[in-house]
Design a protein around this motif. Structure first.
Motif, PDB file in Angstrom:
ATOM      1  N   HIS A 146       0.838  -1.202   0.000  1.00 30.45           N
ATOM      2  CA  HIS A 146       0.000   0.000   0.000  1.00 30.45           C
ATOM      3  C   HIS A 146       0.871   1.250   0.000  1.00 30.45           C
ATOM      4  O   HIS A 146       2.038   1.209   0.402  1.00 30.45           O
ATOM      5  CB  HIS A 146      -0.923   0.003   1.225  1.00 30.45           C
ATOM      6  CG  HIS A 146      -1.785  -1.214   1.309  1.00 30.45           C
ATOM      7  ND1 HIS A 146      -2.919  -1.369   0.541  1.00 30.45           N
ATOM      8  CD2 HIS A 146      -1.667  -2.350   2.055  1.00 30.45           C
ATOM      9  CE1 HIS A 146      -3.476  -2.542   0.815  1.00 30.45           C
ATOM     10  NE2 HIS A 146      -2.740  -3.159   1.720  1.00 30.45           N
ATOM     11  N   TRP A 147       0.294   2.353  -0.444  1.00 27.14           N
ATOM     12  CA  TRP A 147       1.042   3.608  -0.488  1.00 27.14           C
ATOM     13  C   TRP A 147       1.551   3.984   0.901  1.00 27.14           C
ATOM     14  O   TRP A 147       2.695   4.443   1.052  1.00 27.14           O
ATOM     15  CB  TRP A 147       0.161   4.742  -1.028  1.00 27.14           C
ATOM     16  CG  TRP A 147      -0.152   4.666  -2.482  1.00 27.14           C
ATOM     17  CD1 TRP A 147      -1.388   4.571  -3.062  1.00 27.14           C
ATOM     18  CD2 TRP A 147       0.779   4.708  -3.583  1.00 27.14           C
ATOM     19  NE1 TRP A 147      -1.298   4.539  -4.431  1.00 27.14           N
ATOM     20  CE2 TRP A 147       0.024   4.623  -4.781  1.00 27.14           C
ATOM     21  CE3 TRP A 147       2.165   4.794  -3.669  1.00 27.14           C
ATOM     22  CZ2 TRP A 147       0.615   4.633  -6.044  1.00 27.14           C
ATOM     23  CZ3 TRP A 147       2.760   4.794  -4.930  1.00 27.14           C
ATOM     24  CH2 TRP A 147       1.990   4.716  -6.091  1.00 27.14           C
ATOM     25  N   ASP A 148       0.734   3.794   1.924  1.00 28.75           N
ATOM     26  CA  ASP A 148       1.152   4.170   3.280  1.00 28.75           C
ATOM     27  C   ASP A 148       2.397   3.426   3.737  1.00 28.75           C
ATOM     28  O   ASP A 148       3.138   3.910   4.614  1.00 28.75           O
ATOM     29  CB  ASP A 148       0.006   3.935   4.274  1.00 28.75           C
ATOM     30  CG  ASP A 148      -0.778   5.219   4.565  1.00 28.75           C
ATOM     31  OD1 ASP A 148      -0.147   6.294   4.595  1.00 28.75           O
ATOM     32  OD2 ASP A 148      -2.001   5.149   4.740  1.00 28.75           O
ATOM     33  N   ASP A 149       2.648   2.251   3.146  1.00 29.03           N
ATOM     34  CA  ASP A 149       3.826   1.482   3.532  1.00 29.03           C
ATOM     35  C   ASP A 149       5.122   2.217   3.203  1.00 29.03           C
ATOM     36  O   ASP A 149       6.163   1.946   3.813  1.00 29.03           O
ATOM     37  CB  ASP A 149       3.825   0.123   2.828  1.00 29.03           C
ATOM     38  CG  ASP A 149       2.684  -0.778   3.285  1.00 29.03           C
ATOM     39  OD1 ASP A 149       2.183  -0.574   4.413  1.00 29.03           O
ATOM     40  OD2 ASP A 149       2.286  -1.677   2.508  1.00 29.03           O
ATOM     41  N   TRP A 206       5.931   5.053   3.982  1.00 26.81           N
ATOM     42  CA  TRP A 206       6.328   5.891   5.119  1.00 26.81           C
ATOM     43  C   TRP A 206       6.982   5.089   6.246  1.00 26.81           C
ATOM     44  O   TRP A 206       7.400   5.654   7.244  1.00 26.81           O
ATOM     45  CB  TRP A 206       5.114   6.657   5.653  1.00 26.81           C
ATOM     46  CG  TRP A 206       4.812   7.924   4.921  1.00 26.81           C
ATOM     47  CD1 TRP A 206       5.121   9.197   5.324  1.00 26.81           C
ATOM     48  CD2 TRP A 206       4.131   8.067   3.666  1.00 26.81           C
ATOM     49  NE1 TRP A 206       4.681  10.123   4.400  1.00 26.81           N
ATOM     50  CE2 TRP A 206       4.060   9.455   3.366  1.00 26.81           C
ATOM     51  CE3 TRP A 206       3.567   7.186   2.770  1.00 26.81           C
ATOM     52  CZ2 TRP A 206       3.457   9.958   2.222  1.00 26.81           C
ATOM     53  CZ3 TRP A 206       2.974   7.676   1.613  1.00 26.81           C
ATOM     54  CH2 TRP A 206       2.918   9.036   1.344  1.00 26.81           C
ATOM     55  N   THR A 226      -3.655   8.481   0.062  1.00 26.90           N
ATOM     56  CA  THR A 226      -3.552   7.947   1.430  1.00 26.90           C
ATOM     57  C   THR A 226      -4.508   8.649   2.378  1.00 26.90           C
ATOM     58  O   THR A 226      -4.840   8.114   3.440  1.00 26.90           O
ATOM     59  CB  THR A 226      -2.122   8.078   1.989  1.00 26.90           C
ATOM     60  OG1 THR A 226      -1.780   9.460   2.116  1.00 26.90           O
ATOM     61  CG2 THR A 226      -1.115   7.369   1.102  1.00 26.90           C
ATOM     62  N   GLN A 227      -4.957   9.836   1.993  1.00 28.14           N
ATOM     63  CA  GLN A 227      -5.889  10.603   2.825  1.00 28.14           C
ATOM     64  C   GLN A 227      -7.310  10.571   2.274  1.00 28.14           C
ATOM     65  O   GLN A 227      -8.156  11.381   2.663  1.00 28.14           O
ATOM     66  CB  GLN A 227      -5.371  12.049   2.950  1.00 28.14           C
ATOM     67  CG  GLN A 227      -4.004  12.105   3.643  1.00 28.14           C
ATOM     68  CD  GLN A 227      -3.356  13.483   3.583  1.00 28.14           C
ATOM     69  OE1 GLN A 227      -3.504  14.213   2.607  1.00 28.14           O
ATOM     70  NE2 GLN A 227      -2.631  13.831   4.635  1.00 28.14           N
ATOM     71  N   LYS A 284       1.930  15.576   4.464  1.00 27.33           N
ATOM     72  CA  LYS A 284       2.131  14.126   4.469  1.00 27.33           C
ATOM     73  C   LYS A 284       3.348  13.762   3.614  1.00 27.33           C
ATOM     74  O   LYS A 284       4.164  12.906   3.991  1.00 27.33           O
ATOM     75  CB  LYS A 284       0.874  13.446   3.910  1.00 27.33           C
ATOM     76  CG  LYS A 284       0.945  11.920   3.812  1.00 27.33           C
ATOM     77  CD  LYS A 284       0.789  11.261   5.169  1.00 27.33           C
ATOM     78  CE  LYS A 284       0.858   9.724   5.069  1.00 27.33           C
ATOM     79  NZ  LYS A 284      -0.425   9.128   4.657  1.00 27.33           N
TER      80      LYS A 284
END
Length: 359
Positions: A159-162, A164, A188-189, A207
């Motif tokens: 996932h995109w959040d990964d 970070w 992600t938002q 972010k």
């Protein structure tokens, strides 16, 4: 008399030279419209199989004058300034919307098109060109993540959040593009990649700035080369670039996060200054032929929107969900809109401030 004759010879020589230079430049810029058996094509660099151009000339008699550009903006500027007579060019989705609004394109006469039935209906009638009044799809693709399985475990990056995650500190190569970088943060938002909300854009910038410790470099076309050479563990780039990188390194993989991403299109359009419309329609029909479209897709490595052409590709290619994602994934993809000058500048400014935070 000898002196005068030599002077006249010199003048004539200059005139002949100037005429030759003018003829040469005209042939190079696609403005030599003295023959109706010419097609002036303005395309991205290395974005068509050269053998297809030869085949087109052989089958139709139209000689192709081929010029290239390296960005949508460069192509747009040259066509808007005038002085050229390109018959066809290949802008991306948002640029088609902009050129259409500024009346730089000719509407297509669908009665002259023979290959419309060959295209996948999912890639027709897009928001940037309803009913394909001005354009036909050429290639399509996605924005996604390349990772190297020597350094990254697949389960840690879905996932995109990964991106970070602290474990990826100084390991990510990020595409040098305001729309793409901010799109990641916006997705992600749970926001639209085309938002015109100041609050949404500010939150996305914040972010994105939080990602900077993990960013190894912000670059463009070099990504595929660096990833092929094991220079980084992760990169964010386009599916076509990923395809080329994967072909050179067996440890590379490409994913499109299931929560969504960008779905991009490069479509063929006819500028309003086109002088060889018969040749242009002949080329559109030639490229709409499944056999030709399949040959082009194999050469370029990008996904073809021509459904019948896809069926002709090797099974390993057409069933590769990295580059031909399933319907469920496609449903979550977003196409970029033309934001207009004001919001384009806001996105660019936000991205520039993010880049300035790089240490």
């Amino acid at each position: 008399m000898k002196k005068l004759a030599m002077g006249m010879i010199g003048i004539c020589s200059v005139i002949l030279i100037l005429f030759g230079v003018q003829h040469y430049l005209a042939s190079k810029t696609g403005t030599n419209a003295s023959s109706d058996k010419v097609l002036n094509l303005y395309n991205w660099g290395d974005y068509i199989d050269p053998e297809l151009l030869k085949k087109f000339t052989k089958e139709t008699g139209y000689k192709v004058s081929y010029e290239t550009f390296d960005s949508n903006e460069a192509m747009y500027t040259k066509i808007k300034q005038g002085g050229t007579s390109y018959d066809l060019t290949v802008p991306s989705d948002y640029m088609i919307q902009k050129m259409k609004r500024e009346k730089l394109l000719l509407p297509l006469d669908h009665s002259k098109l023979t290959g419309m039935k060959n295209y996948d209906t999912r890639f027709l009638n897009q928001s940037f060109d309803r009913n394909n009044r001005y354009s036909l799809p050429y290639f399509w693709g996605t924005l996604g993540i390349i990772y190297n399985d020597q350094y990254v475990n697949a389960k840690d990056l879905q996932h995109w959040d990964d991106l970070w995650s602290p474990k990826f500190k100084n390991q990510i190569m990020l595409i040098d593009s305001a729309r793409d970088a901010l799109a990641i943060a916006l997705i992600t938002q749970n926001k639209s990649v085309n938002t015109k909300s100041r609050a949404d854009l500010a939150a996305a910038q914040a972010k994105l700035t939080a990602l900077m410790p993990n960013v190894k470099a912000i670059i463009a076309d070099e990504i595929k080369m660096y990833m092929s050479q094991n220079e980084a563990a992760i990169a964010v780039t386009y599916s076509g670039e990923a395809s080329e990188a994967l072909s050179h390194n067996k440890h590379l993989h490409y994913i499109v996060p299931s929560e969504g991403s960008n779905l991009w299109f490069d479509n063929i359009v006819m500028p309003k200054t086109a002088k060889h419309q018969a040749a242009a329609y002949a080329f559109l029909n030639f490229m709409g032929n499944p056999k030709n479209a399949a040959q082009n897709a194999e050469y370029i490595g990008y996904a073809t929107p021509n459904q019948k052409a896809k069926a002709l590709l090797p099974k390993a290619v057409r069933q590769d969900t990295q580059f031909y994602p399933d319907d469920q994934t496609v449903k979550h993809l977003q196409v970029y809109d033309d934001l207009g000058q004001l919001w384009t500048e806001k996105y660019n400014d936000a991205f520039l401030e993010f880049k300035m935070s790089q240490k």
